[in-house]
Design a protein around this motif. Structure first.
Motif, PDB file in Angstrom:
ATOM      1  N   ALA A 136      18.812  84.133  89.411  1.00 48.45           N
ATOM      2  CA  ALA A 136      19.084  85.354  90.183  1.00 48.45           C
ATOM      3  C   ALA A 136      17.797  85.992  90.693  1.00 48.45           C
ATOM      4  N   LEU A 137      16.709  85.862  89.905  1.00 48.32           N
ATOM      5  CA  LEU A 137      15.423  86.446  90.283  1.00 48.32           C
ATOM      6  C   LEU A 137      14.609  85.541  91.206  1.00 48.32           C
ATOM      7  N   GLY A 138      15.121  84.357  91.495  1.00 46.83           N
ATOM      8  CA  GLY A 138      14.416  83.444  92.393  1.00 46.83           C
ATOM      9  C   GLY A 138      13.230  82.760  91.748  1.00 46.83           C
ATOM     10  N   ARG A 139      13.182  82.732  90.408  1.00 45.93           N
ATOM     11  CA  ARG A 139      12.062  82.095  89.717  1.00 45.93           C
ATOM     12  C   ARG A 139      12.254  80.583  89.714  1.00 45.93           C
ATOM     13  N   ILE A 140      11.158  79.841  89.771  1.00 43.57           N
ATOM     14  CA  ILE A 140      11.257  78.388  89.885  1.00 43.57           C
ATOM     15  C   ILE A 140      10.971  77.674  88.567  1.00 43.57           C
ATOM     16  N   HIS A 141      10.722  78.426  87.486  1.00 49.55           N
ATOM     17  CA  HIS A 141      10.539  77.811  86.177  1.00 49.55           C
ATOM     18  C   HIS A 141      11.815  77.973  85.362  1.00 49.55           C
ATOM     19  N   GLN A 171      23.525  92.637  86.249  1.00 53.02           N
ATOM     20  CA  GLN A 171      24.658  92.516  85.324  1.00 53.02           C
ATOM     21  C   GLN A 171      24.220  92.269  83.875  1.00 53.02           C
ATOM     22  N   GLN A 172      23.003  92.647  83.535  1.00 50.64           N
ATOM     23  CA  GLN A 172      22.494  92.429  82.177  1.00 50.64           C
ATOM     24  C   GLN A 172      23.057  93.467  81.210  1.00 50.64           C
ATOM     25  N   PRO A 189       2.746  86.984  71.781  1.00 43.29           N
ATOM     26  CA  PRO A 189       1.667  87.331  72.714  1.00 43.29           C
ATOM     27  C   PRO A 189       0.964  88.599  72.243  1.00 43.29           C
ATOM     28  N   PRO A 190      -0.361  88.696  72.401  1.00 44.61           N
ATOM     29  CA  PRO A 190      -1.050  89.928  72.003  1.00 44.61           C
ATOM     30  C   PRO A 190      -0.669  91.122  72.880  1.00 44.61           C
ATOM     31  N   HIS A 191      -0.120  90.853  74.073  1.00 42.94           N
ATOM     32  CA  HIS A 191       0.214  91.916  75.027  1.00 42.94           C
ATOM     33  C   HIS A 191       1.531  91.579  75.715  1.00 42.94           C
ATOM     34  N   LEU A 192       2.359  92.597  75.890  1.00 41.15           N
ATOM     35  CA  LEU A 192       3.627  92.433  76.598  1.00 41.15           C
ATOM     36  C   LEU A 192       3.750  93.510  77.674  1.00 41.15           C
ATOM     37  N   SER A 193       4.030  93.088  78.899  1.00 42.76           N
ATOM     38  CA  SER A 193       4.431  94.024  79.946  1.00 42.76           C
ATOM     39  C   SER A 193       5.946  93.920  80.059  1.00 42.76           C
ATOM     40  N   TRP A 194       6.629  94.985  79.695  1.00 42.82           N
ATOM     41  CA  TRP A 194       8.100  94.975  79.645  1.00 42.82           C
ATOM     42  C   TRP A 194       8.583  96.121  80.525  1.00 42.82           C
ATOM     43  N   TYR A 195       9.130  95.780  81.667  1.00 34.81           N
ATOM     44  CA  TYR A 195       9.424  96.824  82.641  1.00 34.81           C
ATOM     45  C   TYR A 195      10.768  96.593  83.309  1.00 34.81           C
ATOM     46  N   GLN A 196      11.304  97.675  83.830  1.00 34.33           N
ATOM     47  CA  GLN A 196      12.640  97.663  84.424  1.00 34.33           C
ATOM     48  C   GLN A 196      12.588  97.167  85.867  1.00 34.33           C
ATOM     49  N   LEU A 197      13.522  96.292  86.211  1.00 37.78           N
ATOM     50  CA  LEU A 197      13.658  95.855  87.596  1.00 37.78           C
ATOM     51  C   LEU A 197      14.046  97.045  88.471  1.00 37.78           C
ATOM     52  N   THR A 198      13.318  97.229  89.545  1.00 37.24           N
ATOM     53  CA  THR A 198      13.676  98.246  90.532  1.00 37.24           C
ATOM     54  C   THR A 198      13.824  97.573  91.890  1.00 37.24           C
ATOM     55  N   ALA A 206      16.724  94.427  98.511  1.00 38.30           N
ATOM     56  CA  ALA A 206      17.023  95.677  99.219  1.00 38.30           C
ATOM     57  C   ALA A 206      18.098  95.457 100.272  1.00 38.30           C
ATOM     58  N   SER A 207      18.082  94.303 100.914  1.00 36.20           N
ATOM     59  CA  SER A 207      19.082  94.029 101.956  1.00 36.20           C
ATOM     60  C   SER A 207      20.386  93.512 101.363  1.00 36.20           C
ATOM     61  N   ARG A 208      20.303  92.885 100.192  1.00 38.49           N
ATOM     62  CA  ARG A 208      21.508  92.406  99.500  1.00 38.49           C
ATOM     63  C   ARG A 208      21.425  92.814  98.031  1.00 38.49           C
ATOM     64  N   PRO A 209      21.683  94.096  97.744  1.00 39.19           N
ATOM     65  CA  PRO A 209      21.446  94.602  96.381  1.00 39.19           C
ATOM     66  C   PRO A 209      22.362  93.953  95.349  1.00 39.19           C
ATOM     67  N   PRO A 210      21.783  93.497  94.232  1.00 35.09           N
ATOM     68  CA  PRO A 210      22.611  92.990  93.129  1.00 35.09           C
ATOM     69  C   PRO A 210      23.211  94.151  92.344  1.00 35.09           C
ATOM     70  N   VAL A 211      24.160  93.833  91.485  1.00 36.10           N
ATOM     71  CA  VAL A 211      24.761  94.855  90.617  1.00 36.10           C
ATOM     72  C   VAL A 211      23.874  95.013  89.389  1.00 36.10           C
ATOM     73  N   LEU A 212      23.285  96.194  89.248  1.00 36.26           N
ATOM     74  CA  LEU A 212      22.378  96.463  88.133  1.00 36.26           C
ATOM     75  C   LEU A 212      23.098  97.260  87.043  1.00 36.26           C
ATOM     76  N   PRO A 213      22.584  97.243  85.816  1.00 34.19           N
ATOM     77  CA  PRO A 213      23.221  97.982  84.730  1.00 34.19           C
ATOM     78  C   PRO A 213      23.277  99.490  85.020  1.00 34.19           C
ATOM     79  N   ALA A 214      24.249 100.136  84.405  1.00 38.51           N
ATOM     80  CA  ALA A 214      24.383 101.589  84.538  1.00 38.51           C
ATOM     81  C   ALA A 214      23.222 102.288  83.848  1.00 38.51           C
ATOM     82  N   ASP A 215      22.972 103.537  84.252  1.00 39.62           N
ATOM     83  CA  ASP A 215      21.839 104.292  83.706  1.00 39.62           C
ATOM     84  C   ASP A 215      21.906 104.412  82.182  1.00 39.62           C
ATOM     85  N   ASP A 216      23.101 104.634  81.630  1.00 34.49           N
ATOM     86  CA  ASP A 216      23.238 104.754  80.171  1.00 34.49           C
ATOM     87  C   ASP A 216      22.836 103.453  79.479  1.00 34.49           C
TER      88      ASP A 216
END
Length: 381
Positions: A136-141, A171-172, A189-198, A206-216
């Motif tokens: 869904a994220l277009g990753r190739i690995h 839909q996570q 890992p000694p370091h983790l960057s853990w961030y929300q998809l925006t 932006a042109s074809r928005p996926p369904v993202l989890p609710a704010d709660d």
């Protein structure tokens, strides 16, 4: 009041990647007809030559090679870049050199070569360990490649490495987000960057928005994830960054502390303090590779001074991403402005319980971190 020189870093942008991810709003370009590696390296170093007058012999304590996907370049190419940088800049003996890398098989095979070239820290773009989410994220690995890349990084003579991980994916649910985080933690890992998809403008999402989890759901993911990270010895030091003790990213810390940085490469941004002129200068390089490598145009797209009235917002927009106390003295030193200038905004922030003020330091509160935009709005002139 005069400006003082903050620490100096260097950002190097490599704009190519194998394919453009639908969430990505960075200046990246999918490889179509091969990469002009040697030509681009020559332009990077010529770009740096033109910027040297801005920094004279100031020591450089960190380098960040970002993209795009820098690991599409060969180890020989990365070595040529870093050798050229060391010939031109006053690099400290313990300089941190971070390179973004994909966990794909080809890139991972090059990791040892990058370390030999001078890279001391990798930031590996995992994003998720779940096949459906990676697609869904277009990753190739795939998941196995991500795990192998992290395991390989842990065997190399690095000062540290980071895993980039997203949550709030299409839909996570909470269990899916925490499963990703648990797998990342298991790789130590000694370091983790853990961030929300925006969803950012001008992206495929932006042109074809996926369904993202609710704010709660997003809030529950963040709270349960934070507890899990703390349980395993990771300290949150920035809005989306977590590290084992002694493994904070020095380059990013310099950004958030309103430090200076040169930016070379396509679309790279720079910020440089010039105390003799009492000015702060921001630079942006030409964005598209074709235009950037057009010798007749030069590399600079824009250069402008930061007006005094904009400096408080700029300073706090960076500084309040960090959870550490902010000394009053840093504001005066790096903006050249008296604390009295921002007293009304500080008082409002304290009254709204967004900020604590000890008289020597400002400390963002949990409420301030949650409502960061509301806090920053107080400093807009």
């Amino acid at each position: 009041m005069g400006l003082q020189l903050p620490p100096l870093s260097l950002y190097i942008h490599i704009p190519w990647c194998i394919q453009k991810c639908p969430y990505c709003d960075f200046n990246s370009h999918a490889v179509k007809q091969g990469i002009p590696e040697q030509e681009y390296i020559a332009h990077l170093l010529a770009d740096l030559d033109q910027d040297l007058k801005l920094v004279t012999d100031r020591p450089v304590s960190s380098i960040f090679i970002g993209g795009g996907t820098p690991s599409v370049f060969s180890a020989t190419g990365i070595s040529a870049i870093l050798q050229g940088v060391r010939q031109r800049l006053n690099c400290t003996a313990d300089m941190e050199v971070t390179m973004e890398a994909n966990p794909g098989t080809v890139e991972a095979e090059r990791f040892a070569g990058y370390v030999a070239a001078g890279v001391t820290r990798f930031s590996i773009g995992v994003q998720s360990f779940q096949s459906a989410q990676l697609k869904a994220l277009g990753r190739i690995h795939d998941c196995d490649e991500a795990i192998r890349a992290a395991e390989l990084a842990s065997t190399l003579p690095l000062s540290s490495f980071n895993l980039d991980l997203m949550h709030g994916l299409p839909q996570q649910d909470i269990s899916g987000a925490l499963a990703d985080l648990q797998q990342a933690i298991a790789l130590a890992p000694p370091h983790l960057s853990w961030y929300q998809l925006t969803i950012e403008p001008n992206t495929a999402f932006a042109s074809r928005p996926p369904v993202l989890p609710a704010d709660d759901t997003l809030w529950d993911i963040q709270q349960q994830g934070l507890a899990l990270l703390q349980q395993h010895g990771y300290q949150q030091y920035e809005i989306s960054a977590y590290a084992k003790p002694g493994h904070q990213c020095r380059h990013n810390l310099n950004y958030w502390r309103y430090g200076d940085y040169l930016g070379i490469g396509c679309g790279a941004h720079g910020k440089i303090t010039l105390p003799t002129r009492n000015t702060i200068v921001r630079t942006v390089k030409i964005k598209h590779p074709k235009g950037y490598m057009d010798i007749g145009r030069g590399y600079l797209d824009s250069k402008e001074q930061v007006p005094a009235e904009d400096r408080p917002f700029e300073f706090f927009m960076n500084r309040f991403r960090l959870l550490e106390p902010c000394p009053h003295a840093d504001f005066t030193a790096y903006t050249g402005l008296p604390v009295s200038m921002i007293a009304p905004a500080i008082n409002q922030a304290v009254q709204q319980q967004l900020l604590l003020d000890t008289g020597q330091h400002w400390q963002i509160t949990d409420k301030g971190a949650r409502y960061l935009n509301d806090l920053l709005t107080l400093f807009i002139d």
